[in-house]
Scaffold this active site. Structure first.
Site, PDB file in Angstrom:
ATOM      1  N   SER A 135      69.481  46.994 131.676  1.00  0.00           N
ATOM      2  CA  SER A 135      69.305  45.876 132.596  1.00  0.00           C
ATOM      3  C   SER A 135      67.874  45.364 132.551  1.00  0.00           C
ATOM      4  CB  SER A 135      69.633  46.325 134.021  1.00  0.00           C
ATOM      5  OG  SER A 135      68.600  47.181 134.472  1.00  0.00           O
ATOM      6  N   LYS A 136      67.706  44.225 133.186  1.00  0.00           N
ATOM      7  CA  LYS A 136      66.373  43.630 133.290  1.00  0.00           C
ATOM      8  C   LYS A 136      65.411  44.631 133.946  1.00  0.00           C
ATOM      9  CE  LYS A 136      65.506  40.613 136.669  1.00  0.00           C
ATOM     10  NZ  LYS A 136      65.985  39.502 137.452  1.00  0.00           N
ATOM     11  N   ARG A 137      65.937  45.334 134.934  1.00  0.00           N
ATOM     12  CA  ARG A 137      65.100  46.294 135.662  1.00  0.00           C
ATOM     13  C   ARG A 137      64.538  47.377 134.729  1.00  0.00           C
ATOM     14  NH1 ARG A 137      68.365  48.618 139.698  1.00  0.00           N
ATOM     15  NH2 ARG A 137      69.394  46.598 139.759  1.00  0.00           N
TER      16      ARG A 137
ATOM     17  N   GLY B 224      63.758  47.012 131.648  1.00  0.00           N
ATOM     18  CA  GLY B 224      62.657  46.391 130.918  1.00  0.00           C
ATOM     19  C   GLY B 224      61.401  46.341 131.771  1.00  0.00           C
ATOM     20  N   LEU B 225      61.600  45.960 133.035  1.00  0.00           N
ATOM     21  CA  LEU B 225      60.448  45.848 133.937  1.00  0.00           C
ATOM     22  C   LEU B 225      59.810  47.214 134.166  1.00  0.00           C
ATOM     23  CD1 LEU B 225      61.779  43.403 136.685  1.00  0.00           C
ATOM     24  CD2 LEU B 225      59.843  43.020 135.163  1.00  0.00           C
TER      25      LEU B 225
END
Ligand code: GLU
Length: 492
Positions: free
Chosen positions: A258-260, A262-263
């Site tokens: 998920s994007k999370r 990556g963050l």
């Protein structure tokens, strides 16, 4: 029959690499079969619409070299390619289903449905509005004609009438036959109270009208497949072929990437940056070829040892038969390694056109740029690594402690005296290596030690690109100064 595939993103924000991989596989499939690749924007969910997404999407696909043959900005005879511009088409098709008795109006308020849902949850059941209980609700199957007419003046939705007690069988080219009991299926909403179709309905109608032959999409849509099959059946339409691609998993293999992630872990999950979300492969210094190559390997393999492909190789070798069922683990290190292979294969002129390269080399003497890039390009995992790799242009600020400690008792000063003699002489830098080699042989000083000494003096550490090429680039005078400085340092 001409193969027609589509990529059908919803404009709800940046394109996640999962979505991009779907676009890529569709594109490769179309190209490998001389078919058409269609871009369709599925923007019927107004609550999830995010400003700027469509432009971003087109820019991102363009950067990757994935060019639609038909789409909102490309001509085509199956348009419009934006679902919000196709409302009339959906209305006509909804009316058709209602007339066929395959769909019906429903008037239940959100509050009423919520009550039923909560009741079922209390009893540990999942609420379904379907063949078993639709008779309990307010809809055109339970109201008489006059009541229905009246109710149609207010809010309503249209639902698919799923026949209970049957089995839906549908084939997926990757996963085989999928069979579900219709008793487990909802009478899915096809038209919402805002007059817009739901994803399921618009998607099926458009795939049919756009003459899509193969639906290639992410595994997360697999649970929707039986409903889609029932909609096709209700119209008495033939089905396209379906292929659901494996999920892209987190690096630890547990759950969907998920994007999370990556963050949290600092790796890119979008092709290019979206607004303030700086998680783009492009900005991290990937060549689009590198990223596309890596994405192609997320769920597909060529069946050979080779893993390095450009887009035209991929269109040649891609085959849906080699797409795996199981999830594909995201591995950023591997992505970097693949990117490195593409950077090292690129010619320097092409690399110099990259914005990142231009910015990093901005202050470097123009005549040296080509030589510098030639010297270090094999070492770059990402273009941003160039910043680090050209540090040899500046005098070293300090010397790697551990290496100095190892070196200090081994006579570096004597070595440097010889290097200083050479640098002060007429010898070309290109000939220095041989000369030092022979000198070392006579003096019984290992050549490795000579190289380590020179490298520490010139760059301050033991790793880096070819040392004599560095000396040639910075010139004899600068090299001399650095050796003298390191000699002084060693004498202290
Ligand atoms: N609009 C859906 C999405 O956002 C498309 C799914 C499909 O390809 O059917 O991914």
């Amino acid at each position: 029959m001409n193969i027609r595939v589509r990529f059908a993103p919803s404009p709800t924000g940046p394109l996640h690499i999962g979505g991009l991989r779907t676009a890529l596989f569709n594109y490769l499939y179309a190209r490998s079969k001389k078919g058409s690749f269609i871009l369709r924007i599925e923007d019927t969910d107004q609550n999830r619409y995010v400003e700027g997404s469509e432009n971003y999407l087109i820019k991102a696909l363009n950067w990757c070299g994935i060019k639609p043959d038909e789409g909102p900005n490309t001509k085509g005879s199956f348009g419009p390619y934006r679902q919000s511009e196709r409302k009339k088409i959906y209305k006509e098709h909804i009316d058709k289903l209602i007339n066929l008795g395959a769909a019906y109006y429903a008037f239940d308020s959100e509050d009423q449905l919520k009550k039923y849902r909560q009741e079922d949850e209390k009893n540990g059941k999942t609420f379904l509005y379907g063949s078993q209980n639709r008779i309990k609700f307010r809809n055109s199957l339970t109201l008489n004609l006059a009541e229905t007419k009246k109710a149609l003046e207010g809010d309503y939705v249209v639902r698919l009438k799923v026949m209970g007690g049957a089995k839906v069988n549908v084939n997926d080219e990757i996963r085989g036959n999928i069979s579900v009991s219709t008793d487990l299926l909802d009478d899915k909403i096809l038209l919402k109270s805002d007059g817009l179709p739901t994803y399921h309905f618009a998607n099926v109608v458009d795939d049919k009208l756009m003459e899509i032959t193969d639906v290639i999409r992410g595994e997360e849509w697999l649970p929707s497949l039986p409903i889609h099959k029932l909609i096709y059946d209700a119209f008495n339409w033939n089905l396209p072929r379906f292929m659901h691609l494996p999920l892209i998993l987190k690096p630890n293999g547990k759950g969907k990437l998920s994007k999370r992630d990556g963050l949290k872990d600092g790796y890119p999950v979008f092709p290019i940056k979206f607004k303030e979300l700086n998680l783009g492969f492009k900005e991290r210094g990937f060549l689009s070829e590198g990223m596309v190559n890596y994405l192609a390997l997320l769920g597909w393999n060529s069946g050979t040892e080779n893993e390095i492909f450009n887009m035209s190789d991929l269109t040649k070798y891609f085959s849906i038969k080699k797409v795996q069922k199981g999830g594909a683990r995201f591995d950023y290190e591997k992505a970097c390694w693949i990117n490195q292979q593409h950077i090292s294969k690129s010619d320097v002129k092409t690399l110099m056109e990259q914005k990142i390269v231009k910015e990093i080399l901005e202050k470097v003497d123009e005549v040296k740029r080509i030589n510098i890039l030639n010297l270090v390009k094999n070492r770059l995992k990402t273009l941003n690594d160039l910043k680090n790799e050209i540090r040899f242009l500046d005098d070293p600020q300090d010397y790697d402690k551990k290496s100095v400690i190892k070196l200090i008792d081994k006579g570096p000063v004597k070595i440097m005296d010889q290097i200083i003699i050479l640098l002060n002489s007429d010898i070309e830098i290109a000939d220095m290596k041989q000369s030092l080699f022979e000198w070392g042989k006579n003096e019984k000083i290992p050549f490795g030690l000579i190289m380590q000494t020179l490298r520490l003096a010139i760059v301050g550490q033991l790793s880096g690109p070819d040392l004599f090429q560095i000396c040639a680039l910075i010139g004899k005078d600068v090299s001399l100064k650095r050796v003298q400085k390191f000699k002084t340092f060693c004498l202290k």
